[in-house]
Design a protein around this motif. Sequence first.
Motif, PDB file in Angstrom:
ATOM      1  N   ASN A   1       0.806  -1.056  -0.040  1.00 16.73           N
ATOM      2  CA  ASN A   1      -0.108  -0.035   0.124  1.00 16.73           C
ATOM      3  C   ASN A   1       0.876   1.374   0.064  1.00 16.73           C
ATOM      4  O   ASN A   1       0.525   2.289  -0.679  1.00 16.73           O
ATOM      5  N   LEU A  36       2.353   1.525  -3.562  1.00 14.53           N
ATOM      6  CA  LEU A  36       1.173   2.153  -4.388  1.00 14.53           C
ATOM      7  C   LEU A  36       0.765   3.700  -4.295  1.00 14.53           C
ATOM      8  O   LEU A  36       0.541   4.505  -5.228  1.00 14.53           O
ATOM      9  N   ARG A  92       1.432   6.664  -7.229  1.00 16.97           N
ATOM     10  CA  ARG A  92       0.332   7.746  -7.476  1.00 16.97           C
ATOM     11  C   ARG A  92       0.786   9.041  -7.208  1.00 16.97           C
ATOM     12  O   ARG A  92       0.766  10.015  -8.067  1.00 16.97           O
TER      13      ARG A  92
END
Length: 296
Positions: A57, A60, A64
Amino acid sequence: MLGVAIAITLMVVDHRRHDSLQQLRDTVAIVNYPIQLAAETPGDFIKWTSESISNYNHLLDENRRLNKENLLLQGGMQRFKALEEENQLLRDQLGASLRVGERVTLAEMTKVDLSPYRQQIWINRGSNAGVFTGQAVIDAHAIMGQVIEVTPFRSAILLITDTLHSIPVQVLRTGLRTVAKGTGRINNLELPYLPRSADVRVGDLLVSSGLGGRYPSDYPVARITSVGRDPNGATTIAAAPLARLAVDEQVMLVWSLDEKLQAVPVDEPAEESADEPVNEPADEPADEAEQGESEE
């Protein structure tokens, strides 16, 4: 009591004759190891899984964030690229008129309509985010189009390839100004208002001229792909948009630092109300004026 007595006896024997119980101790340890391992495995697996998900996570989120930063930087670099190409050709037309530093806001594409009769996209930003009718929209490569309808949470963008859309452009190599019109094809624009003697070559870069105040100047728009003549002898010039229309998931809304490119009041005739149907072009009057100016 019996258990206590056995435990005390073993402790005394182990203290006085340590070596005599070592073999028994090793045997118990060997037998106990698989049991201990089986008891610890679920806890270790849960801990490893939790750490792996947390790391995934985190990666990620970092990816982004870096993608958004990269998109913003690429959008800001567009005007620098135009300036660099012009400097290589030893031209000084931009001079003090080049205004680098428009403010941009990221938005995500939510819907795409690419029919031959209507080419537009919808984004997840509306009037609540300050979006206004007529606002320029770009991606990381070039101009994509302009806002034609605004709701509180969404906005419709008319792409530059729509048949109702026209954008004032300038040939960067020569400074020649004209108008690029949409053809209804996602990879094609046409320049119908150039005379036969116009100095235009395949590969020439088209940038926004800023005429009409719809788009900020000096942003890449398209590159000339063909120069020819139709059976009637008229010059036919085609260009391919540089923006990745309807491909990039993220786009950028541009707020110019120049006052004349700020949001125009809704009741001004040049702008279309956000409540009016999308089918009517948002800037047709301005486009006709620009086309007439180009023909002269």
